[in-house]
Design an enzyme around this catalytic site. Structure first.
Site, PDB file in Angstrom:
ATOM      1  N   ASP A 189      25.015  28.705  -3.642  1.00 32.31           N
ATOM      2  CA  ASP A 189      25.898  28.325  -4.736  1.00 32.31           C
ATOM      3  C   ASP A 189      27.102  29.239  -4.896  1.00 32.31           C
ATOM      4  OD1 ASP A 189      24.461  30.522  -5.542  1.00 32.31           O
ATOM      5  OD2 ASP A 189      23.983  29.768  -7.534  1.00 32.31           O
ATOM      6  N   LYS A 198      18.188  27.755 -10.337  1.00 31.44           N
ATOM      7  CA  LYS A 198      17.563  29.022  -9.970  1.00 31.44           C
ATOM      8  C   LYS A 198      17.780  29.977 -11.143  1.00 31.44           C
ATOM      9  CE  LYS A 198      17.453  32.643  -6.467  1.00 31.44           C
ATOM     10  NZ  LYS A 198      17.980  33.109  -5.183  1.00 31.44           N
ATOM     11  N   ASP A 249      11.941  37.564  -0.902  1.00 31.05           N
ATOM     12  CA  ASP A 249      13.368  37.739  -0.658  1.00 31.05           C
ATOM     13  C   ASP A 249      13.641  39.157  -0.171  1.00 31.05           C
ATOM     14  OD1 ASP A 249      16.115  37.753  -0.575  1.00 31.05           O
ATOM     15  OD2 ASP A 249      16.421  37.435  -2.711  1.00 31.05           O
ATOM     16  N   ARG A 273      21.696  43.825 -11.658  1.00 32.98           N
ATOM     17  CA  ARG A 273      23.116  44.160 -11.767  1.00 32.98           C
ATOM     18  C   ARG A 273      23.880  43.080 -12.522  1.00 32.98           C
ATOM     19  NH1 ARG A 273      25.926  42.244  -6.195  1.00 32.98           N
ATOM     20  NH2 ARG A 273      24.527  40.528  -5.710  1.00 32.98           N
ATOM     21  N   THR A 318      22.662  29.081  -9.756  1.00 31.76           N
ATOM     22  CA  THR A 318      22.053  30.214 -10.450  1.00 31.76           C
ATOM     23  C   THR A 318      22.359  30.184 -11.944  1.00 31.76           C
ATOM     24  OG1 THR A 318      22.188  31.596  -8.477  1.00 31.76           O
ATOM     25  CG2 THR A 318      21.958  32.728 -10.591  1.00 31.76           C
ATOM     26  N   GLU A 355      10.377  33.632  -7.021  1.00 34.33           N
ATOM     27  CA  GLU A 355      11.019  34.447  -5.985  1.00 34.33           C
ATOM     28  C   GLU A 355      10.903  35.938  -6.293  1.00 34.33           C
ATOM     29  OE1 GLU A 355      15.408  34.890  -3.815  1.00 34.33           O
ATOM     30  OE2 GLU A 355      14.966  33.185  -5.125  1.00 34.33           O
ATOM     31  N   ASP A 375      13.530  33.341 -10.346  1.00 35.97           N
ATOM     32  CA  ASP A 375      13.822  34.523  -9.526  1.00 35.97           C
ATOM     33  C   ASP A 375      13.715  35.777 -10.383  1.00 35.97           C
ATOM     34  OD1 ASP A 375      14.644  36.388  -7.722  1.00 35.97           O
ATOM     35  OD2 ASP A 375      16.643  35.555  -7.393  1.00 35.97           O
ATOM     36  N   LYS A 381      18.607  35.460   4.269  1.00 35.74           N
ATOM     37  CA  LYS A 381      20.005  35.689   3.913  1.00 35.74           C
ATOM     38  C   LYS A 381      20.669  36.418   5.077  1.00 35.74           C
ATOM     39  CE  LYS A 381      19.193  35.956  -1.083  1.00 35.74           C
ATOM     40  NZ  LYS A 381      19.156  36.828  -2.281  1.00 35.74           N
ATOM     41  N   LYS A 424      17.383  33.277 -13.298  1.00 30.82           N
ATOM     42  CA  LYS A 424      17.158  34.710 -13.164  1.00 30.82           C
ATOM     43  C   LYS A 424      16.365  35.237 -14.365  1.00 30.82           C
ATOM     44  CE  LYS A 424      19.666  35.442  -9.398  1.00 30.82           C
ATOM     45  NZ  LYS A 424      19.114  36.001  -8.147  1.00 30.82           N
TER      46      LYS A 424
END
Length: 365
Positions: A323, A161, A244, A25, A136, A219, A191, A268, A163
Site C-alpha cells: 500500500d 492491516k 515478518d 515508530r 494500513t 503478524e 500487525d 519484503k 497496527k
C-alpha cells in the site's frame, strides 16, 4: 553483451497523506535513496532503499556508503545477462546492508527483464496479471482508527492491516470496534509489530477469537529474536501467525519453519536483500507448504512496483501488503503497474516499467 557502466545515487522525499504510526515508530514522509544503474548500451534500471533503522538497522548514510564504496565498484563492468554472477558478487561484496543490496538488485532485475523485452513479473514466473492489496490503519486514538478504516473502505479497500501492539488487551477493543464498524465482509489483518510478549499474545488472540472478531492473521506478535515465543504463539493460537521481522534471509525462513514458529511468511525486498533472496524464500515456502505475503516498508511506487512484480510472478505469494503508493500524497514516477484503490494491475511494458526522467531528486546531504 550489455554491461553495467555506472551507478548514480539520488535521494527522494514524498510526503505521506497522514502520519504512519506503528508500535515502533512514527513517520511523516517517504524519505528514500534512489539508484540508477546505467549500461554501456544507454539503458537504465531503477531501484530504491528506505532507511528503516528500527527494522533493518540502515540509515541513509549506510545505504549510500554500501552502494558507493562497495557494491558499485564490485559490479560495474559485469554483463547484465549474467544475473546469477551479478547476484553472487552483489551479495558477497559486503556483509548485511540488505536494503542497499535490494535497491541495486531490483535495478539489475529491471535491466535484465528489459534486455529480454518482457515485463519483470513474466520473467519471475508470470502467475497473475493483477493483485489486491490491503491498506494500513496506523496506531491512533480509537475513534481515529475506526474513521480511518471506514475511509479506507470508501476508497475501495476490503482488506485492512491494523497496527496494534502498544497497549496490550486494549488492542482487542481496537480490533473489535473496527470489526463492528466495517462489518463481517472486511478482512482484518492484525500487525503487532513485535509489541506483545508470548503469553500476552496468546491471551489477546484468544480474546479476539472468543469475541468473533475473526482476524485473517496476526503478524509478528512478539519480538523478532524470540523464535521460541513465535513457536509458542503459533502452537497456542487458532488464528494463523505471520512472521515478518523474524524472517530476513532464506536461512531464517528454514529455521523458523523447521521449529513451526509461524504459519506464513512475510517477504519484503528490504529484508531479503532484493528479489534474488526473496525467490529463495519463495522456494523454501513451497517446500514446507506454507503461503507467503508480499510486503513493503515505507517505500514509494518505485520499490513497491518491484515487489508487485515478484508477487505477480510467484504462486506461493497469496497475500499482498503493498500500500506504499496509496499512503503517499503524490506519485512522481511514470509507468509501471497501475494502482487504483486496492487493485494493482501489472504493466505489460519491459522490466518494472518505471521511468524517472522527470523526477526531481534531492541532493545528497
Amino acid at each position: 553483451m550489455i554491461k553495467i557502466s555506472k551507478i548514480d545515487i539520488r535521494e527522494i522525499q514524498i510526503p505521506l497523506a497522514v502520519p504512519f504510526r506503528t508500535a515502533l515508530r512514527t513517520v511523516n514522509s517517504v524519505d528514500d535513496i534512489v539508484i540508477i544503474v546505467h549500461t554501456d548500451a544507454g539503458d537504465t534500471g531503477y531501484g530504491e532503499a528506505p532507511p528503516t533503522a528500527v527494522i533493518t538497522g540502515e540509515t541513509k548514510g549506510s545505504i549510500v556508503c554500501a552502494i558507493r564504496d562497495f557494491i558499485a565498484p564490485a559490479i560495474t563492468g559485469m554483463e547484465v545477462g549474467n544475473i546469477e554472477e551479478i547476484m553472487h558478487v552483489l551479495h558477497s561484496c559486503i556483509l548485511y546492508n540488505s536494503s542497499a543490496k535490494a535497491a541495486v538488485d531490483m535495478a539489475v532485475y529491471d535491466l535484465y527483464a528489459r534486455s529480454l523485452h518482457r515485463p519483470l513479473y513474466q520473467v519471475l514466473g508470470g502467475a497473475r496479471q493483477s493483485l489486491e492489496t490491503d491498506i494500513t490503519i496506523s496506531v491512533n486514538p480509537l475513534d481515529v482508527m475506526v474513521q480511518d478504516s471506514l475511509t479506507a473502505i470508501d476508497r475501495g479497500f476490503q482488506i485492512l492491516k491494523v497496527k496494534v501492539g502498544k497497549e496490550g488487551m486494549k488492542d482487542v477493543e481496537r480490533i473489535s470496534r473496527i470489526r463492528q464498524a466495517t462489518g463481517p465482509r472486511t478482512a482484518i489483518r492484525v500487525d503487532a509489530n513485535q509489541g506483545w510478549n508470548p503469553k500476552e499474545a496468546v491471551r489477546i488472540i484468544a480474546r479476539m477469537e472468543d469475541l468473533g472478531v475473526n482476524p485473517e492473521l496476526i503478524e509478528q506478535p512478539v519480538p523478532a529474536h524470540d523464535l521460541q515465543g513465535m513457536q509458542y504463539v503459533t502452537a497456542h493460537s487458532c488464528t494463523p501467525i505471520l512472521a515478518d521481522e523474524s524472517v530476513f534471509s532464506p536461512w531464517d525462513a528454514i529455521r523458523l519453519l523447521e521449529m513451526h514458529g509461524a504459519d506464513m511468511l512475510n517477504i519484503k525486498l528490504m529484508k531479503s536483500a532484493g528479489i534474488y533472496g526473496a525467490l529463495k524464500i519463495c522456494s523454501i515456502a513451497q517446500i514446507y507448504g506454507v503461503e507467503c505475503m508480499m510486503g513493503c516498508m515505507l517505500e514509494s511506487k518505485l520499490a513497491v512496483s518491484a515487489a508487485a512484480h515478484l508477487a505477480a510472478g510467484q504462486k506461493v505469494i497469496t497475500k499482498v501488503d503493498l500500500d506504499g503508493p496509496s499512503l503517499c500524497c503524490t506519485d512522481p514516477y511514470k509507468g509501471g503497474p497501475e494502482y487504483e484503490g486496492s487493485q494493482i494491475r501489472m504493466n505489460q511494458t519491459d522490466g518494472i516499467g518505471i521511468t524517472c526522467g522527470s523526477v526531481s531528486f534531492k541532493g545528497l546531504s
